[in-house]
Structure formats: structure tokens, C-alpha cells
Design a protein around this motif. Sequence first.
Motif: not given
Length: 448
Positions: A267, A258, A271, A261-263
Motif C-alpha cells: 500500500r 489504494l 501511495r 489494499l490493506q496497510d
Amino acid sequence: MSMPRPRSIARELRISLGLTLLAFWLLAAGLAFSVMQEEMGEVFDSALQETAERLAPLVIDDLYTREDTSAPRKLTALRENVPDEYLTYQVRDGSGRVLLHSHNVSADPYEAPLVEGFWSGDEKRIFTVAAVSGSIFVQVADSLDHRREASIEGVTALLMPLLLLLPASLIAVSWFVRRNVSEVDRLKRVIGLRDSGNLAPIDLKDLPIELEPIQQSVNLLIKRVDDALEAERSLTANSAHELRTPIAGALAQSQLLLSELQDGQTRDRARQVDAALRKLSVLTEKLLQLARADAGIGKSAVTSDLSTILDIVMEEFLRNRQSGSVLHYHRPEKMVLSREVDPDAFAIAARNLVENALAYRLPDTHVDVHLKPDGLRVSNLTSTKTLLAPEKLRQRFVRGHSLHPGSGLGLAIVERLATQMGAQLELTATPLAPDQSRFDASIVFRDP
């Protein structure tokens, strides 16, 4: 509709033996009365016949010495007001006319025919003796009321001891039944104490041979249940232990992933994986606690200060940024809660109650933890929609409606440990508003 009364072997034995004894007593009394009545009848008939035969020569001589025989002659009594004169007699000729009669009977002839032998009517039994070539008849009568009175007095004398002996016999039967059934009660009480927290073999001495197979069968069943529970506990504990390390590693990798990783969609999936791993970690921890609870760790031979244990548990929650701001710990100064309880068991129970309250509290509300002289109470405000019946909340894998992750094992673990600790888990919900209730979960110890 009333519930049917449960069957009782002792009660049924007392009733059946008592009724059987009563029936035999009454049968014996009836047979004795029948024999007694027959013998008394023979005695009365013998006395009646002997009186008539002895009286006949006397009255014949008296008749022949008397000149006037046209009217019945009444003999005067030797003594006045003599009570209970049951025998009467008449002397009659061949035509049936009364020639002579006793003072205690009228001159009206008897209903009995002029035939030698016994004759019975509604009120009298009469014996007739013929004399002087069948021209003179002597009839002696005995009152049947007298015979009935004698029979009643006889059966009364027979039944009077029965009224005393029968209750004594019933008391003796009841005592013997209670004494012998007490062994069954002793075995029943010992078996009733056996549950998943107490699976010790039954070892009762001096049991009757009829109950020995029951004890052996119960011991065999207890061993099988104990083996099955031990296998289940071992599987649960071992599985949880084995899962701890890989889950912790997977959680660390998910957190690292997490952070890198980028949004985006990837990602979001990470989550979800992280949330699933956290839920699995919580479930693994609860399974470990459940395995320890099933192992019966609640009771201890050493007295522990549970207030100190609760202080340590609450300090851990209060240091947490998320839970510390909403927890209110109410601990009276110098209050000590001492019980013969395993400290780890009490810590697990307290932690589960606090975690349950934090999970189901309403937003922007706090959780109150009270140390009481008889135990612990945890209170929180919750939505009425999330509440389930207390009976359901005590079951395993049952939880209220909440978005907070949970396993549905917390209160079941507390229920199990409270029973082992000699306490009781009390769950109450008090409505405060249309969609708001105060939920109280308490561990209440019995008197030490």
C-alpha cells in the motif's frame, strides 16, 4: 569603474567628417597664406626697388647743388604728423658715411653693406642702388614689422570667413549624417520590437540598398526562429494532450488500487505511485499552460472585464475544502478592471499566483487575494528559508524549498503572460520576523 561609452556610427561619422573638414580648411588656409605672403613680399620688394631707383637721380642732383657735405643732411617733412610712414632712406658715400637721410630715420648708417641689391636684417629690408661710378649709394629701407602686420591682417581676413563657414559646414555635415543614419535607426527600432511574442516579418519600404540585405537576413532568421518555436510549442502541447488521458486513467487505477489494499508495504508503494502520478499530472497541466503562453495568447483586441474572470477563478478555489478555508478574497464593491486582455490568459495567470501562494504559505496562515484598480495582488506568509531571489523565481523550472509538489513553472508562466497582456509581474518579500516574510506577487497593468 565607469562603463565604456557605446560606439555610435553617427557620432563617429560626425567627428571624423568634421575633423577632416577642419583639417582641409586649415590646410587650404595655410597654403593660401603661404602664397599670399610670397606675393605680398614680391609686391613690397618691387615697390622698394622702384622707390630706390626713382629716388637715386633726385638725391644725386640735390647733393651736387649743395655746397657743404661735411655733415649729414636731414630732409624736412612736407607734412607734419603723417602716420604710417614705413619707407626710409639714406644716401651714403663710398666710405659708408651718411650724406643725406629722410626725416623719419636717424643719421646712423644702416647695417646693410654698400652692395647693390636686397638685404634683410632683423627689423628692415633694404634695397641699395649705386650711382656716380659706385661712389654714391642710395639705400631705401622698408620696416619688416609693416610686412608682418600686413601678413597678420591678411591671414586674419582669410580666417574670419572660416570661423563662420566651418560651424555652418559642421552643422550641414551633422544634418546629412543624421538624415542618412535615420534609416539605420528606423531598421534598428523595428528589429528591437521583435521577440518571441512578435515574430512578424519586417517590411520597411524605401530602405537604402545597403540595408536591404540586413532586412532580408533578419526576416530569414525570424522565420527560422518562428518555425523552431512553433515546433517546440506543438511538441509541448501535443505531448501534454496525449499524456492527459493515460495519466488520468493511471490516477483512477491507483486510487482504486489504494482502496483495495490493506496497510502494508504494498500500500505504501501504491501511495508513492499515486503521488508520482499526481506530480506528473500537475507538470502536464503546466506544460499545456506554458505552450499557450508561448503561443502569445495574452493580448486581445476586445476589452474584457477581468474582475469577473477573477471572481470565477476565486469561486473555484473557495469551493475547495483545502484552499477555501485559508483564502481571503478582497474585492471592493463595484470595482471593474477592464483591459484588452484575453480572459483565458488572465485566468491562467491568476490561478498560478494563487496556487503558488497556497503552496508556499506557512502552516496555519491564510492567503490574501486583492483586486486592485491597476491589477491583482496575492500575498502570503512564508518561511525566509524557502524564498529565492525574485530574478530566479521568474525562471522556468526554478522553485523555492517546499514539500508541496510543484513544477517550478507557475511564476514563469505568469511572467510570460503578463508581458503579453501589457502588464508587469512584481515580486517582493518583506521580512516580518527572523524566519518569516510576507511574499507579494502582483500583476500590475500599465495605463490603458
